[in-house]
Design a protein around this motif. Structure first.
Motif, PDB file in Angstrom:
ATOM      1  N   GLY A  37     185.594  44.181  27.539  1.00 31.02           N
ATOM      2  CA  GLY A  37     185.699  45.610  27.792  1.00 31.02           C
ATOM      3  C   GLY A  37     185.929  46.401  26.520  1.00 31.02           C
ATOM      4  O   GLY A  37     185.327  47.455  26.322  1.00 31.02           O
ATOM      5  N   ARG A  38     186.784  45.891  25.650  1.00 32.24           N
ATOM      6  CA  ARG A  38     187.057  46.581  24.385  1.00 32.24           C
ATOM      7  C   ARG A  38     185.820  46.586  23.484  1.00 32.24           C
ATOM      8  O   ARG A  38     185.520  47.594  22.852  1.00 32.24           O
ATOM      9  CB  ARG A  38     188.237  45.914  23.676  1.00 32.24           C
ATOM     10  N   LEU A  39     185.115  45.465  23.446  1.00 31.57           N
ATOM     11  CA  LEU A  39     183.898  45.406  22.630  1.00 31.57           C
ATOM     12  C   LEU A  39     182.828  46.339  23.175  1.00 31.57           C
ATOM     13  O   LEU A  39     182.118  46.998  22.411  1.00 31.57           O
ATOM     14  CB  LEU A  39     183.368  43.971  22.588  1.00 31.57           C
ATOM     15  N   ALA A  40     182.721  46.380  24.515  1.00 34.12           N
ATOM     16  CA  ALA A  40     181.716  47.260  25.121  1.00 34.12           C
ATOM     17  C   ALA A  40     182.013  48.720  24.818  1.00 34.12           C
ATOM     18  O   ALA A  40     181.116  49.493  24.477  1.00 34.12           O
ATOM     19  CB  ALA A  40     181.672  47.027  26.629  1.00 34.12           C
ATOM     20  N   ARG A  41     183.266  49.090  24.914  1.00 33.06           N
ATOM     21  CA  ARG A  41     183.638  50.477  24.618  1.00 33.06           C
ATOM     22  C   ARG A  41     183.459  50.793  23.135  1.00 33.06           C
ATOM     23  O   ARG A  41     183.043  51.899  22.773  1.00 33.06           O
ATOM     24  CB  ARG A  41     185.075  50.729  25.055  1.00 33.06           C
ATOM     25  N   LEU A  42     183.767  49.808  22.294  1.00 30.46           N
ATOM     26  CA  LEU A  42     183.550  49.994  20.853  1.00 30.46           C
ATOM     27  C   LEU A  42     182.068  50.195  20.578  1.00 30.46           C
ATOM     28  O   LEU A  42     181.679  51.066  19.783  1.00 30.46           O
ATOM     29  CB  LEU A  42     184.075  48.785  20.088  1.00 30.46           C
ATOM     30  N   GLY A  43     181.230  49.395  21.244  1.00 29.80           N
ATOM     31  CA  GLY A  43     179.798  49.539  21.060  1.00 29.80           C
ATOM     32  C   GLY A  43     179.309  50.903  21.493  1.00 29.80           C
ATOM     33  O   GLY A  43     178.474  51.526  20.816  1.00 29.80           O
ATOM     34  N   SER A  44     179.836  51.406  22.594  1.00 27.82           N
ATOM     35  CA  SER A  44     179.448  52.731  23.070  1.00 27.82           C
ATOM     36  C   SER A  44     179.860  53.812  22.077  1.00 27.82           C
ATOM     37  O   SER A  44     179.107  54.751  21.823  1.00 27.82           O
ATOM     38  CB  SER A  44     180.084  52.999  24.436  1.00 27.82           C
ATOM     39  N   ASP A  45     181.062  53.663  21.501  1.00 31.05           N
ATOM     40  CA  ASP A  45     181.547  54.663  20.547  1.00 31.05           C
ATOM     41  C   ASP A  45     180.781  54.617  19.234  1.00 31.05           C
ATOM     42  O   ASP A  45     180.444  55.657  18.655  1.00 31.05           O
ATOM     43  CB  ASP A  45     183.039  54.442  20.269  1.00 31.05           C
ATOM     44  N   VAL A  46     180.503  53.404  18.753  1.00 29.26           N
ATOM     45  CA  VAL A  46     179.800  53.263  17.483  1.00 29.26           C
ATOM     46  C   VAL A  46     178.327  53.623  17.638  1.00 29.26           C
ATOM     47  O   VAL A  46     177.707  54.210  16.748  1.00 29.26           O
ATOM     48  CB  VAL A  46     179.957  51.824  16.943  1.00 29.26           C
ATOM     49  N   GLY A  47     177.758  53.286  18.787  1.00 31.57           N
ATOM     50  CA  GLY A  47     176.354  53.587  19.022  1.00 31.57           C
ATOM     51  C   GLY A  47     176.072  55.059  19.186  1.00 31.57           C
ATOM     52  O   GLY A  47     174.967  55.534  18.889  1.00 31.57           O
ATOM     53  N   GLY A  48     177.044  55.799  19.658  1.00 33.16           N
ATOM     54  CA  GLY A  48     176.846  57.225  19.862  1.00 33.16           C
ATOM     55  C   GLY A  48     178.190  57.927  19.890  1.00 33.16           C
ATOM     56  O   GLY A  48     179.186  57.412  19.408  1.00 33.16           O
ATOM     57  N   GLY A  49     178.222  59.109  20.458  1.00 36.61           N
ATOM     58  CA  GLY A  49     179.485  59.836  20.521  1.00 36.61           C
ATOM     59  C   GLY A  49     179.920  60.350  19.160  1.00 36.61           C
ATOM     60  O   GLY A  49     179.127  60.459  18.222  1.00 36.61           O
ATOM     61  N   VAL A  50     181.210  60.640  19.033  1.00 38.30           N
ATOM     62  CA  VAL A  50     181.740  61.237  17.802  1.00 38.30           C
ATOM     63  C   VAL A  50     181.564  60.311  16.606  1.00 38.30           C
ATOM     64  O   VAL A  50     181.141  60.728  15.524  1.00 38.30           O
ATOM     65  CB  VAL A  50     183.227  61.596  17.983  1.00 38.30           C
ATOM     66  N   TYR A  51     181.865  59.011  16.798  1.00 37.01           N
ATOM     67  CA  TYR A  51     181.775  58.074  15.681  1.00 37.01           C
ATOM     68  C   TYR A  51     180.326  57.808  15.281  1.00 37.01           C
ATOM     69  O   TYR A  51     179.964  57.885  14.110  1.00 37.01           O
ATOM     70  CB  TYR A  51     182.458  56.751  16.044  1.00 37.01           C
ATOM     71  N   GLY A  52     179.506  57.486  16.295  1.00 37.34           N
ATOM     72  CA  GLY A  52     178.142  57.056  16.004  1.00 37.34           C
ATOM     73  C   GLY A  52     177.198  58.145  15.570  1.00 37.34           C
ATOM     74  O   GLY A  52     176.319  57.912  14.725  1.00 37.34           O
ATOM     75  N   THR A  53     177.343  59.343  16.123  1.00 36.33           N
ATOM     76  CA  THR A  53     176.381  60.405  15.804  1.00 36.33           C
ATOM     77  C   THR A  53     176.934  61.474  14.870  1.00 36.33           C
ATOM     78  O   THR A  53     176.165  62.336  14.426  1.00 36.33           O
ATOM     79  CB  THR A  53     175.889  61.095  17.095  1.00 36.33           C
ATOM     80  N   LEU A  54     178.219  61.418  14.576  1.00 34.30           N
ATOM     81  CA  LEU A  54     178.798  62.422  13.670  1.00 34.30           C
ATOM     82  C   LEU A  54     179.458  61.786  12.453  1.00 34.30           C
ATOM     83  O   LEU A  54     179.027  62.003  11.315  1.00 34.30           O
ATOM     84  CB  LEU A  54     179.806  63.289  14.428  1.00 34.30           C
TER      85      LEU A  54
END
Length: 211
Positions: A37-54
Motif C-alpha cells: 500500500g505504501r509503495l502504491a501510494r508512493l508510485g501515485s505521488d511520484v508518477g503525478g500529483g504535486v511531486y510528480g508533475t510539479l
C-alpha cells in the motif's frame, strides 16, 4: 501503440468498466495494505500529483538551467504541453472511475480514461531515462536506469488502481499515450530546429541585463 490505444478506447466505450477491470481492481485492493500500500501510494505521488508533475519536473528544469542545457529545458516544457494535449480525450469520453457502485473502492466520478498520472510517468520519466542513458558508461548503469523507469511506471499504475482512481484499462492506455509522447520527445531531441531554439534561449539568458 495508436492501434492499442484505440482498441482500449473501443472497449471503454462499449463495456466500461469491463469484467477484467473490476476483477483486477478487486484483486489489487485486496492485497495487504502494508508495504504494498505504501509503495502504491508512493508510485501515485511520484508518477503525478504535486511531486510528480510539479516538484520533480521543477527540479529537473532548474538543473538543466543551471547547467545551461537549454535544449533539455525546452523538452521538459514540451513534455508538459504533450501531456495536456494527449490526455484531452478525458474531456470527451464518458468513463466512470472506480466506486462502490461497481463493487470496488473509489470515490467515483468521470474522466477516467486514460490515466493522466500514468501518461505523465511514462513520458516525463521516460525522457529523464533517455537523457540519463546517454551518460551511462556501463551496461549495469543502463539496466539500472531502465529498471528504475519501468518501476516508477508500474508503481504509478498500481497506485492509481489501489487508490480507486483508475481501472486497469485506464492505466494501460496511459502507458501507451505516454510512450507516444516519449517518442515525440525523442524525435524533438534529435530535431536540429530545437538545437537552434535552445541556442537562442541560451543567448537570451546570457544577456548582461539578465545576469
Amino acid at each position: 501503440m495508436l492501434l492499442g490505444f484505440f482498441a482500449l478506447l473501443l472497449t471503454v466505450l462499449l463495456w466500461a468498466p469491463s469484467p477484467i477491470d473490476r476483477e483486477f481492481t478487486t484483486l489489487v485492493q485486496a492485497l495487504p495494505a502494508g508495504t504494498f500500500g505504501r509503495l502504491a501510494r508512493l508510485g501515485s505521488d511520484v508518477g503525478g500529483g504535486v511531486y510528480g508533475t510539479l516538484l520533480l519536473p521543477a527540479m529537473a528544469a532548474s538543473w538543466f538551467a543551471v547547467r545551461r542545457q537549454w535544449k533539455l529545458l525546452l523538452l521538459v516544457a514540451a513534455a508538459f504541453a504533450l501531456h495536456y494535449v494527449l490526455i484531452s480525450p478525458k474531456l470527451l469520453i464518458t468513463a466512470n472511475r472506480p466506486s462502490p457502485e461497481f463493487g470496488v473502492l473509489g470515490a467515483g466520478g468521470l474522466e477516467s480514461f486514460p490515466s493522466g498520472h500514468v501518461q505523465w510517468a511514462a513520458s516525463f520519466y521516460g525522457l529523464m531515462a533517455y537523457v540519463t542513458l546517454g551518460t551511462a558508461r556501463t551496461g549495469r548503469m543502463r539496466f539500472a536506469i531502465a529498471a528504475t523507469y519501468a518501476l516508477i511506471v508500474v508503481l504509478t499504475m498500481f497506485g492509481r488502481i489501489e487508490l480507486g482512481r483508475h481501472w486497469l484499462t485506464d492505466t494501460v492506455a496511459g502507458v501507451l499515450v505516454g510512450l507516444i509522447a516519449l517518442r515525440i520527445l525523442i524525435l524533438l531531441h534529435r530535431w536540429p530546429v530545437l538545437d537552434r531554439a535552445g541556442a537562442r534561449l541560451g543567448a537570451i539568458f546570457s544577456r548582461p541585463s539578465l545576469r
